[in-house]
Structure formats: structure tokens, C-alpha cells
Design a protein around this motif. Structure first.
Motif: not given
Length: 221
Positions: A16, A19, A22, A52, A55, A69, A73, A76-77, A221
Motif C-alpha cells: 500500500n 502504491t 506512485r 506496480d 507491490d 489495496g 492499486d 493509482a493507475d 494488492s
């Protein structure tokens, strides 16, 4: 009637934190593109890709998976994708209509995520509990086409970002990729409307679990 205990989980894990790093890198990435520093932008994209992978590996290998997560995740993307889409469109490296398609889909899915969080949050539904992500309510399961679309979008954004520093012209293959991404973006957005397993309610799963079985963890995650 005895009140059911609130399900909580450990959200302070290395995956986390990676992430979150990022996410924190996104403003710097946007700044570097706006200021034509495509070498720094490329380096940040490499960092985002490596973290990426790391994690995800740590979450699976050392059982550091969490419901948060599964939210962080993809968030973040999406933040990375939004940063790249906006800044590359500002620099006329990405067609504005394609940017509108990508951002429009993400806005609609974000609004849906807020609604799902509210409807699946165990009572009482308070403002504090809504934003307390140690209280899981639903975990996200991306559709197959959504995973493909994310990979193609990242390929497009990455290729567009490194394009200015390449010694040859890639305009023609980029244009073809842009049309492909436009199609998969629309397709993936529609898939969430009809998908029956786009998310799973955690509290309901806990009720149906045998008393001796420890709480299950999400697959990513």
C-alpha cells in the motif's frame, strides 16, 4: 440483539505504501511533461511500472493483501492515466477527443465507486466510517476487457511520452494505437454496466463464512 463486530484490516503494508508513492509521483510526472522534461517523465514511468510489479509480488508472496489495496492499486493507475492524459493533451501529443473518452469513462466509474462504497458500508453509515478504509465494504474485480484496456492505455501513454526523445518518428503506429484505445475504452466502460461480478460485498461474504475460517483476502494488492 448483539451488535455484529466491525470487520477491520491492517492497511499499513509495504504494498500500500508503494502504491501511495506512485500516486505521490503523479504531480511531478505532470510537471515534467508540461515543462518538456521527457527524460524525467520517462524515468517516473519506469518507477511506476516497477513499483506496480513489486507491490503485487509482495502482496502475494508475503500475504500483505488488503481490501484497501484492491481500491488503491486501480486508483493509482487511474491517477497516473489521468495525469498523462491531461498533460499530453495539453502538449498536443494526444488528440483531445480521445482524452475526453478516457477521462469521461473514468469519471463515471469513480462516481459508481463512491455509490458502491456507500451502499455496501456496514451500518451505521456515518461520514467518518465512510472514509475509514480500515473498514472494508466491497472489493473491486476488474473485468477482462478492463485489464486489457488498462494495459493498452498505459502502452499508448508510455509510447507517447517517450516519443519526443526517440531518434525516429512513431506518428503512424501511435495513430493506430489511439484508435484501438478509443475502442477498448468504450468497450471496457460498457462491460462494467453489464458485469455481474465487478465487485464483491465483503460484509456479506463474512456472514456466509464458517466461524472457524479466518477472513479471506482479496486476490490482488
Amino acid at each position: 440483539m448483539e451488535k455484529a463486530p466491525t470487520i477491520r484490516e491492517n492497511i499499513y503494508t509495504i504494498p500500500n505504501l508503494l502504491t501511495l508513492s506512485r500516486i505521490a509521483a503523479c504531480p511531478v510526472l505532470g510537471w515534467s511533461i508540461v515543462n518538456d522534461d521527457f527524460y524525467l517523465a520517462t524515468g517516473l514511468l519506469v518507477y511506476a511500472g516497477l513499483t506496480d510489479l513489486v507491490d503485487g509480488f509482495l502482496a502475494r508472496r508475503f500475504n500483505m493483501r488488503s481490501v484497501l489495496g484492491t481500491i488503491l492499486d486501480p486508483a493509482a493507475d487511474k491517477m497516473l492515466m489521468t495525469t498523462l492524459t491531461v498533460t499530453l493533451a495539453m502538449k498536443d501529443l494526444l488528440p483531445v477527443p480521445l482524452a475526453v473518452i478516457i477521462l469521461g469513462r473514468d469519471v463515471l466509474l469513480s462516481l459508481a465507486a463512491f455509490y458502491i462504497r456507500y451502499t455496501t458500508l456496514p451500518p451505521p453509515k456515518t461520514f467518518t466510517r465512510y472514509w475509514d478504509f480500515s473498514i472494508p465494504s466491497a472489493e473491486v474485480h476488474p473485468t477482462g476487457i478492463s485489464k486489457v484496456n488498462t494495459a493498452l492505455q498505459l502502452l499508448l501513454m508510455g509510447t507517447t511520452t517517450i516519443g519526443p526523445i526517440l531518434p525516429f518518428d512513431i506518428a503512424l503506429p501511435l495513430q493506430a494505437l489511439q484508435w484501438i484505445v478509443a475502442g477498448t475504452t468504450i468497450w471496457s466502460g460498457a462491460s462494467y454496466v453489464f458485469a455481474k461480478d465487478g465487485f464483491r460485498v465483503v460484509s456479506s461474504a463474512a456472514k456466509n463464512r464458517p466461524p472457524t475460517t479466518p477472513p479471506s483476502t482479496p486476490p490482488s494488492s
